[in-house]
Design a protein around this motif. Structure first.
Motif, PDB file in Angstrom:
ATOM      1  N   LYS A 391       0.833  -1.188   0.000  1.00 21.25           N
ATOM      2  CA  LYS A 391       0.000   0.000   0.000  1.00 21.25           C
ATOM      3  C   LYS A 391       0.877   1.251   0.000  1.00 21.25           C
ATOM      4  CE  LYS A 391      -4.390   1.206   1.917  1.00 21.25           C
ATOM      5  NZ  LYS A 391      -4.678   2.280   2.754  1.00 21.25           N
ATOM      6  N   VAL A 392       0.500   2.194  -0.822  1.00 23.02           N
ATOM      7  CA  VAL A 392       1.164   3.496  -0.767  1.00 23.02           C
ATOM      8  C   VAL A 392       0.743   4.174   0.536  1.00 23.02           C
ATOM      9  CG1 VAL A 392       0.910   5.791  -1.776  1.00 23.02           C
ATOM     10  CG2 VAL A 392       1.500   3.872  -3.230  1.00 23.02           C
ATOM     11  N   PRO A 393       1.690   4.693   1.324  1.00 20.99           N
ATOM     12  CA  PRO A 393       1.289   5.331   2.586  1.00 20.99           C
ATOM     13  C   PRO A 393       0.503   6.621   2.336  1.00 20.99           C
ATOM     14  CG  PRO A 393       3.622   5.710   2.162  1.00 20.99           C
ATOM     15  CD  PRO A 393       3.141   4.765   1.088  1.00 20.99           C
ATOM     16  N   HIS A 394      -0.192   7.064   3.365  1.00 18.95           N
ATOM     17  CA  HIS A 394      -0.895   8.346   3.320  1.00 18.95           C
ATOM     18  C   HIS A 394       0.097   9.449   2.955  1.00 18.95           C
ATOM     19  CE1 HIS A 394      -3.153  11.845   4.738  1.00 18.95           C
ATOM     20  NE2 HIS A 394      -4.230  11.090   4.634  1.00 18.95           N
ATOM     21  N   LYS A 395      -0.368  10.445   2.228  1.00 17.93           N
ATOM     22  CA  LYS A 395       0.605  11.443   1.762  1.00 17.93           C
ATOM     23  C   LYS A 395       1.144  12.330   2.891  1.00 17.93           C
ATOM     24  CE  LYS A 395      -2.375  15.120  -0.024  1.00 17.93           C
ATOM     25  NZ  LYS A 395      -2.716  15.950  -1.178  1.00 17.93           N
ATOM     26  N   ALA A 396       0.541  12.243   4.070  1.00 15.11           N
ATOM     27  CA  ALA A 396       1.066  13.016   5.213  1.00 15.11           C
ATOM     28  C   ALA A 396       2.136  12.252   5.990  1.00 15.11           C
ATOM     29  CB  ALA A 396      -0.086  13.386   6.159  1.00 15.11           C
ATOM     30  N   PHE A 397       2.354  10.985   5.624  1.00 12.75           N
ATOM     31  CA  PHE A 397       3.315  10.153   6.354  1.00 12.75           C
ATOM     32  C   PHE A 397       4.755  10.574   6.073  1.00 12.75           C
ATOM     33  CE2 PHE A 397       6.128   6.349   6.030  1.00 12.75           C
ATOM     34  CZ  PHE A 397       6.180   6.018   7.374  1.00 12.75           C
ATOM     35  N   HIS A 398       5.556  10.777   7.130  1.00 18.81           N
ATOM     36  CA  HIS A 398       7.013  10.930   7.002  1.00 18.81           C
ATOM     37  C   HIS A 398       7.392  12.055   6.043  1.00 18.81           C
ATOM     38  CE1 HIS A 398      11.174   9.213   5.818  1.00 18.81           C
ATOM     39  NE2 HIS A 398      11.261   9.612   7.072  1.00 18.81           N
ATOM     40  N   ARG A 399       6.769  13.226   6.274  1.00 20.85           N
ATOM     41  CA  ARG A 399       7.020  14.337   5.364  1.00 20.85           C
ATOM     42  C   ARG A 399       8.012  15.316   5.974  1.00 20.85           C
ATOM     43  NH1 ARG A 399       3.333  15.575   1.660  1.00 20.85           N
ATOM     44  NH2 ARG A 399       4.884  17.125   1.082  1.00 20.85           N
ATOM     45  N   ASN A 400       8.710  16.006   5.100  1.00 17.96           N
ATOM     46  CA  ASN A 400       9.746  16.899   5.601  1.00 17.96           C
ATOM     47  C   ASN A 400       9.747  18.251   4.904  1.00 17.96           C
ATOM     48  OD1 ASN A 400      11.785  17.373   7.444  1.00 17.96           O
ATOM     49  ND2 ASN A 400      13.407  16.731   6.032  1.00 17.96           N
ATOM     50  N   ILE A 401       8.580  18.622   4.349  1.00 22.46           N
ATOM     51  CA  ILE A 401       8.497  19.948   3.724  1.00 22.46           C
ATOM     52  C   ILE A 401       7.055  20.443   3.828  1.00 22.46           C
ATOM     53  CG2 ILE A 401       7.970  19.210   1.345  1.00 22.46           C
ATOM     54  CD1 ILE A 401      10.110  21.303   0.442  1.00 22.46           C
ATOM     55  N   GLY A 402       6.889  21.746   3.932  1.00 14.98           N
ATOM     56  CA  GLY A 402       5.549  22.337   3.943  1.00 14.98           C
ATOM     57  C   GLY A 402       4.821  22.114   5.263  1.00 14.98           C
ATOM     58  N   THR A 403       3.485  22.238   5.210  1.00 16.21           N
ATOM     59  CA  THR A 403       2.645  22.160   6.407  1.00 16.21           C
ATOM     60  C   THR A 403       2.879  20.883   7.211  1.00 16.21           C
ATOM     61  OG1 THR A 403       0.968  23.276   5.088  1.00 16.21           O
ATOM     62  CG2 THR A 403       0.229  22.322   7.155  1.00 16.21           C
ATOM     63  N   LEU A 404       3.165  19.782   6.494  1.00 20.13           N
ATOM     64  CA  LEU A 404       3.241  18.480   7.168  1.00 20.13           C
ATOM     65  C   LEU A 404       4.629  18.158   7.704  1.00 20.13           C
ATOM     66  CD1 LEU A 404       1.030  16.645   4.566  1.00 20.13           C
ATOM     67  CD2 LEU A 404       0.406  17.158   6.936  1.00 20.13           C
ATOM     68  N   LYS A 405       5.551  19.080   7.496  1.00 19.10           N
ATOM     69  CA  LYS A 405       6.929  18.833   7.931  1.00 19.10           C
ATOM     70  C   LYS A 405       6.951  18.489   9.421  1.00 19.10           C
ATOM     71  CE  LYS A 405      11.357  21.189   8.490  1.00 19.10           C
ATOM     72  NZ  LYS A 405      12.426  20.749   7.637  1.00 19.10           N
ATOM     73  N   GLY A 406       7.512  17.327   9.710  1.00 22.94           N
ATOM     74  CA  GLY A 406       7.727  16.951  11.107  1.00 22.94           C
ATOM     75  C   GLY A 406       6.482  16.491  11.852  1.00 22.94           C
ATOM     76  N   VAL A 407       5.283  16.586  11.227  1.00 24.23           N
ATOM     77  CA  VAL A 407       4.088  16.095  11.909  1.00 24.23           C
ATOM     78  C   VAL A 407       4.151  14.566  11.887  1.00 24.23           C
ATOM     79  CG1 VAL A 407       1.567  16.107  11.951  1.00 24.23           C
ATOM     80  CG2 VAL A 407       2.806  18.099  11.076  1.00 24.23           C
ATOM     81  N   LYS A 408       3.913  13.947  13.032  1.00 25.13           N
ATOM     82  CA  LYS A 408       4.012  12.485  13.099  1.00 25.13           C
ATOM     83  C   LYS A 408       2.680  11.865  12.667  1.00 25.13           C
ATOM     84  CE  LYS A 408       8.093  12.065  15.527  1.00 25.13           C
ATOM     85  NZ  LYS A 408       8.573  13.440  15.325  1.00 25.13           N
ATOM     86  N   VAL A 409       2.704  11.214  11.510  1.00 24.29           N
ATOM     87  CA  VAL A 409       1.489  10.626  10.945  1.00 24.29           C
ATOM     88  C   VAL A 409       1.787   9.171  10.587  1.00 24.29           C
ATOM     89  CG1 VAL A 409      -0.184  10.783   9.040  1.00 24.29           C
ATOM     90  CG2 VAL A 409       0.787  12.874  10.003  1.00 24.29           C
ATOM     91  N   SER A 410       0.857   8.290  10.890  1.00 23.89           N
ATOM     92  CA  SER A 410       1.050   6.867  10.570  1.00 23.89           C
ATOM     93  C   SER A 410       0.818   6.649   9.079  1.00 23.89           C
ATOM     94  CB  SER A 410       0.062   6.029  11.382  1.00 23.89           C
ATOM     95  OG  SER A 410      -1.257   6.359  10.982  1.00 23.89           O
ATOM     96  N   PRO A 411       1.264   5.504   8.529  1.00 19.53           N
ATOM     97  CA  PRO A 411       1.041   5.263   7.097  1.00 19.53           C
ATOM     98  C   PRO A 411      -0.448   5.261   6.730  1.00 19.53           C
ATOM     99  CG  PRO A 411       2.674   3.725   7.939  1.00 19.53           C
ATOM    100  CD  PRO A 411       2.121   4.452   9.132  1.00 19.53           C
ATOM    101  N   ASP A 412      -1.335   4.960   7.706  1.00 21.68           N
ATOM    102  CA  ASP A 412      -2.763   4.999   7.367  1.00 21.68           C
ATOM    103  C   ASP A 412      -3.393   6.372   7.641  1.00 21.68           C
ATOM    104  OD1 ASP A 412      -2.770   4.828  10.094  1.00 21.68           O
ATOM    105  OD2 ASP A 412      -3.942   2.963  10.215  1.00 21.68           O
ATOM    106  N   GLY A 413      -2.571   7.367   7.963  1.00 19.52           N
ATOM    107  CA  GLY A 413      -3.081   8.737   7.975  1.00 19.52           C
ATOM    108  C   GLY A 413      -3.628   9.224   9.304  1.00 19.52           C
ATOM    109  N   ARG A 414      -3.184   8.662  10.410  1.00 24.77           N
ATOM    110  CA  ARG A 414      -3.573   9.172  11.733  1.00 24.77           C
ATOM    111  C   ARG A 414      -2.418   9.981  12.298  1.00 24.77           C
ATOM    112  NH1 ARG A 414      -3.146   5.678  15.456  1.00 24.77           N
ATOM    113  NH2 ARG A 414      -2.151   4.164  14.071  1.00 24.77           N
ATOM    114  N   VAL A 415      -2.727  11.158  12.863  1.00 23.72           N
ATOM    115  CA  VAL A 415      -1.683  11.873  13.597  1.00 23.72           C
ATOM    116  C   VAL A 415      -1.421  11.083  14.876  1.00 23.72           C
ATOM    117  CG1 VAL A 415      -1.056  14.035  14.728  1.00 23.72           C
ATOM    118  CG2 VAL A 415      -2.467  14.076  12.666  1.00 23.72           C
TER     119      VAL A 415
END
Ligand code: FE2
Ligand code: FE2
Length: 475
Positions: A391-415
């Motif tokens: 499965k492709v992870p949620h697009k908020a998972f493991h991001r390092n740029i923009g609004t989602l930078k550093g927010v801890k999100v699981s591959p299924d898209g839960r903060v």
């Protein structure tokens, strides 16, 4: 007019000999490029004859010629798609005006930046992949690696041509700097983060060519719409080469999966330790590699809200993916787009002006495209009768740029809390042990027709040659 002149020092279809100054400048850059290839290109490969395709014309039919070539003698050159007569700008504030054959002064800095950023990725990936030849799982794969490498080298040529021809002295300086920055170099790294990551093993290479070369496809598609006609024409031709890189990635990961499924059925187990003892890459590890490469790659599209993205579009420098096929007004003032925001520890959608969200638009188009291959990988698993889906992870998972930078999100898209992240991250991203295990499998297999234990042979050879063809002659 589309055929390529190979009688000159620099093969080209741009009548380079008509412009002596430019020709001399590029001939001056050429030995520096070759030196870079010797120093930073594929390790230990200089004397090999490799069954490569070389462009002989830019016609859609039959531009490629196959034959054994020593890689340093590969004819890197300058190939543009033919000009479209009376091409008009088809988006942004200049819509309807004639496409630019030269760089308008007011867009010079932005265009140079776009070309340099694109150009920087091309040699970067060659550097990232330079050790892989030493651990190739087969001759067939070794040949594909080298094909990708020489074409990335040619993509660098494509950008350097634009810098030299249209940007004068600072263009020439930028062209030199493209050979001076190095992937992962602490003092002088490549511009974009994903291009400073290591590509230490072949699973990483296949994931990189599937996911990260596809980023290349989307960036090139957006630039192929550009009002700056030479950029549009050169990126169109680069796209024809890019397709093979993504094929290498998709079929490579597919063959790893096929081999793993075979072993799972043979041993009647999904026990990771047993499968590792049998020398194949377990599916959960493949999922973790997928999570890593997908998340690192979608960062390449930039911040979800960007005034630069708006400027690039409105001024006609960079369009959207398949701009010409879209039915809106191609100006986008007053349009909105949904991006993801984080409010009170929840991911929520937020509507923002579309012009500012064009990085996100391109990222979402990319995500749609990359899901297709993952579904094809799943069909291989399904056909093997195994109850597991990638499965492709949620697009908020493991991001390092923009609004989602550093927010801890699981591959299924839960903060998630830091606590949960730390507890689960080893299930989500490759661990040092996973990487060490995959690295332990990497050993050179180069007898024609033989394949490393962890990967299945391809269904077909290259250019209708048999799978056991001598794709690389080691001399
Ligand atoms: Fe490229
Ligand atoms: Fe590529």
């Amino acid at each position: 007019m589309s055929s390529i002149n190979y009688s000159e020092k620099i093969p080209n279809n741009v009548n380079l000999s008509d412009d002596r100054t430019l020709q001399r400048a590029l001939e001056h850059w050429q030995p520096n490029y070759l030196q870079w290839w010797q120093d930073m290109g594929p390790e230990g490969s200089q004397n090999f004859d490799v069954y490569l395709r070389t462009a002989v014309s830019v016609d859609p039919q039959g531009w490629a010629q196959f034959g054994h070539v020593k890689m340093p003698d590969y004819r890197w050159g300058i190939f543009l798609n033919p000009a479209e007569q009376d091409r008009k700008i088809h988006f942004g504030d200049h819509m309807g005006e004639a496409a630019w054959q030269d760089v308008p002064g007011e867009h010079r800095a932005n265009l140079r930046r776009i070309i340099v950023t694109q150009g920087d990725t091309e040699p970067a990936s060659v550097e990232q992949q330079r050790h892989l030849g030493l651990t190739a799982p087969s001759q067939y794969d070794l040949r594909n690696l080298f094909q990708v490498n020489v074409e990335e080298g040619r993509h660098l040529w494509a950008m350097v041509y634009l810098l030299h021809k249209y940007f004068g002295k600072d263009g020439r300086e930028e062209a030199e700097a493209l050979l001076e920055r190095n992937s992962g170099n602490a003092d002088n790294p490549r511009i974009l983060e994903a291009f400073n990551e290591k590509t230490p093993d072949w699973l990483s290479f296949f994931m990189f060519t599937y996911f990260t070369d596809r980023d290349g496809k989307f960036q090139l598609c957006a630039l192929a719409e550009s009002a700056f006609d030479p950029l549009a024409r050169t990126t169109k031709f680069m796209l024809t080469e890019e397709a093979h890189h993504m094929f290498v990635g998709e079929s490579g990961v597919g063959r790893v999966i096929t081999r793993t499924c075979e072993m799972m059925n043979q041993l009647k187990t999904d026990d990771v330790n047993k499968l590792r003892a049998a020398g194949v890459i377990d599916l959960p590890t493949i999922q973790k590699y997928l999570n890593f490469h997908f998340s690192v790659t979608i960062d390449l599209f930039g911040a979800d809200q960007s005034s630069n993205a708006a400027t690039f579009y409105s001024s006609g420098l960079k369009g959207r993916y398949e701009e010409g096929k879209r039915t809106d007004d191609h100006v986008l003032k007053g349009n909105t787009y949904k991006i993801i925001d984080v409010v009170n520890g929840q991911l929520v959608e937020k509507e923002v002006p579309m012009l500012n969200a064009l990085n996100e638009v391109l990222r979402d188009d990319y995500i749609k495209d990359s899901v297709g291959g993952v579904e094809r990988w799943n069909r291989l698993i399904e056909k093997a009768g195994i109850d597991f889906r990638l499965k492709v992870p949620h697009k908020a998972f493991h991001r390092n740029i923009g609004t989602l930078k550093g927010v801890k999100v699981s591959p299924d898209g839960r903060v998630v809390t830091d606590h949960e992240w730390n507890a689960k991250v080893e299930e989500w991203l490759p661990t040092d042990q996973d990487r060490a295990y995959v690295a332990s499998l990497m050993g050179r297999v180069v007898e024609p027709g033989k394949f490393a234990n962890w990967i299945a042979p391809p269904v077909m050879g290259i250019n209708r040659q048999p799978v056991n063809f001598d794709y690389v002659r080691f001399n």
